[in-house]
Write a protein that holds these residues in place. Structure first.
Motif, PDB file in Angstrom:
ATOM      1  N   LYS A  92       0.833  -1.202   0.000  1.00  0.00           N
ATOM      2  CA  LYS A  92       0.000   0.000   0.000  1.00  0.00           C
ATOM      3  C   LYS A  92       0.870   1.255   0.000  1.00  0.00           C
ATOM      4  N   ILE A  93       0.627   2.125  -0.952  1.00  0.00           N
ATOM      5  CA  ILE A  93       1.376   3.373  -1.072  1.00  0.00           C
ATOM      6  C   ILE A  93       0.420   4.549  -0.959  1.00  0.00           C
ATOM      7  N   LEU A  94       0.809   5.537  -0.162  1.00  0.00           N
ATOM      8  CA  LEU A  94       0.047   6.786  -0.084  1.00  0.00           C
ATOM      9  C   LEU A  94       0.824   7.867  -0.816  1.00  0.00           C
ATOM     10  N   ASP A  99      -3.292   5.003  -2.891  1.00  0.00           N
ATOM     11  CA  ASP A  99      -4.255   6.025  -2.494  1.00  0.00           C
ATOM     12  C   ASP A  99      -3.568   7.377  -2.662  1.00  0.00           C
ATOM     13  N   ALA A 147      -2.358   9.415   6.382  1.00  0.00           N
ATOM     14  CA  ALA A 147      -1.126   8.690   6.729  1.00  0.00           C
ATOM     15  C   ALA A 147      -1.152   8.201   8.170  1.00  0.00           C
ATOM     16  N   GLY A 153      -3.878   5.065   7.883  1.00  0.00           N
ATOM     17  CA  GLY A 153      -3.998   4.137   6.772  1.00  0.00           C
ATOM     18  C   GLY A 153      -3.130   2.910   6.783  1.00  0.00           C
ATOM     19  N   TYR A 190       0.038   2.390   5.859  1.00  0.00           N
ATOM     20  CA  TYR A 190       0.682   2.265   4.550  1.00  0.00           C
ATOM     21  C   TYR A 190       2.091   1.687   4.677  1.00  0.00           C
ATOM     22  N   ASP A 191       2.561   1.101   3.581  1.00  0.00           N
ATOM     23  CA  ASP A 191       3.912   0.554   3.539  1.00  0.00           C
ATOM     24  C   ASP A 191       4.937   1.623   3.168  1.00  0.00           C
ATOM     25  N   CYS A 215       5.053   6.111   2.044  1.00  0.00           N
ATOM     26  CA  CYS A 215       4.411   7.372   1.690  1.00  0.00           C
ATOM     27  C   CYS A 215       5.320   8.134   0.727  1.00  0.00           C
ATOM     28  N   THR A 225       6.462   4.871   9.001  1.00  0.00           N
ATOM     29  CA  THR A 225       6.305   4.463   7.608  1.00  0.00           C
ATOM     30  C   THR A 225       7.403   5.110   6.771  1.00  0.00           C
TER      31      THR A 225
END
Length: 233
Positions: free
Chosen positions: A6-8, A32, A44, A47, A49-50, A52, A77
């Motif tokens: 998952k990337i933000l 996202d 962030a 979420g 995430y892996d 950002c 993150t």
């Protein structure tokens, strides 16, 4: 089947958002995006995430402020900063605030993908790593990794984001010999400035804050010609 990474993406330029989202999704990532700094920051925080990817120049909250506030909230993150300015001072400031890497616009897509892979590789838990509890004791020091607070004999000590990351890596690898190159890559990444001397300086700062006698360390030992070893008590 493994869950997608998952990337933000927090970026206000619509063209970059579209291009990056399409390419990253084609590479198998879940993406996202937010074009507002404050909304991106809130996402962030929640979420899980892996990675950002954060632009420096954003409406309502800058990328620097997002990075600083995430680290203050104990969100570690990996962060890849995007800057259009390309000035060394921007890069240094981003790294000091806890960013893990940076790219200057315009950038090559293959380089961005390579940077992402490196961040993900570095952020994966080391094999046989020790699970770090929220509260960890070293001598007279009490380290709270959840709140990023350190107290020594009841007094609060100030540790930077990188000092916390270095200390966590030492604890995760308690008893292992860690070369300066391993530490540099694990905590700062291949882009680190300027050299392995960075590791020595941060180790010295940790010793100054945590050791009863920094000149005769008990916890973080120097293995001459090889690197360092964290032995705890």
């Amino acid at each position: 089947m493994a869950e997608p990474i998952k990337i933000l993406l927090i970026e206000d330029e619509a063209g970059i958002v579209l291009t990056l989202t399409d390419r990253l999704k084609s590479e198998g990532f879940q993406v996202d995006s937010e074009r507002d700094g404050e909304k991106g920051f809130q996402r962030a925080l929640k979420g899980h995430y892996d990675v950002c990817i954060i632009d420096v120049m954003l409406p309502n909250k800058s990328g620097f402020d997002i990075c600083r506030d995430l680290r203050s909230a104990s969100i570690f993150t990996p962060i890849l900063m995007l800057t259009a300015r390309g000035q060394t001072i921007d890069k240094v400031l981003g790294l000091k605030l806890g960013a893990d890497d940076y790219l200057t616009k315009p950038f090559d897509m293959m380089e961005l993908l390579a940077r992402l892979e490196a961040l993900l590789r570095r952020n994966s838990k080391p094999k046989n790593a020790v699970e770090v509890p929220d509260i960890f004791h070293i001598g007279e020091c009490i380290i709270n990794f959840k709140t990023m607070e350190v107290k020594k004999n009841g007094e609060t000590l100030e540790l930077s984001a990188k000092e916390f990351q270095l200390l966590r890596y030492f604890i995760e690898n308690k008893g292992k010999l860690l070369s300066r190159e391993i530490l540099l890559n694990a905590v700062w990444g291949y882009h680190a400035m300027p050299s392995t001397r960075t590791v020595d300086v941060h180790v010295a700062w940790l010793r100054q804050k945590l050791e009863p006698n920094p000149k005769a360390p008990r916890f973080i030992l120097t293995m001459h010609g090889m690197g360092y070893k964290f032995v705890g008590e």
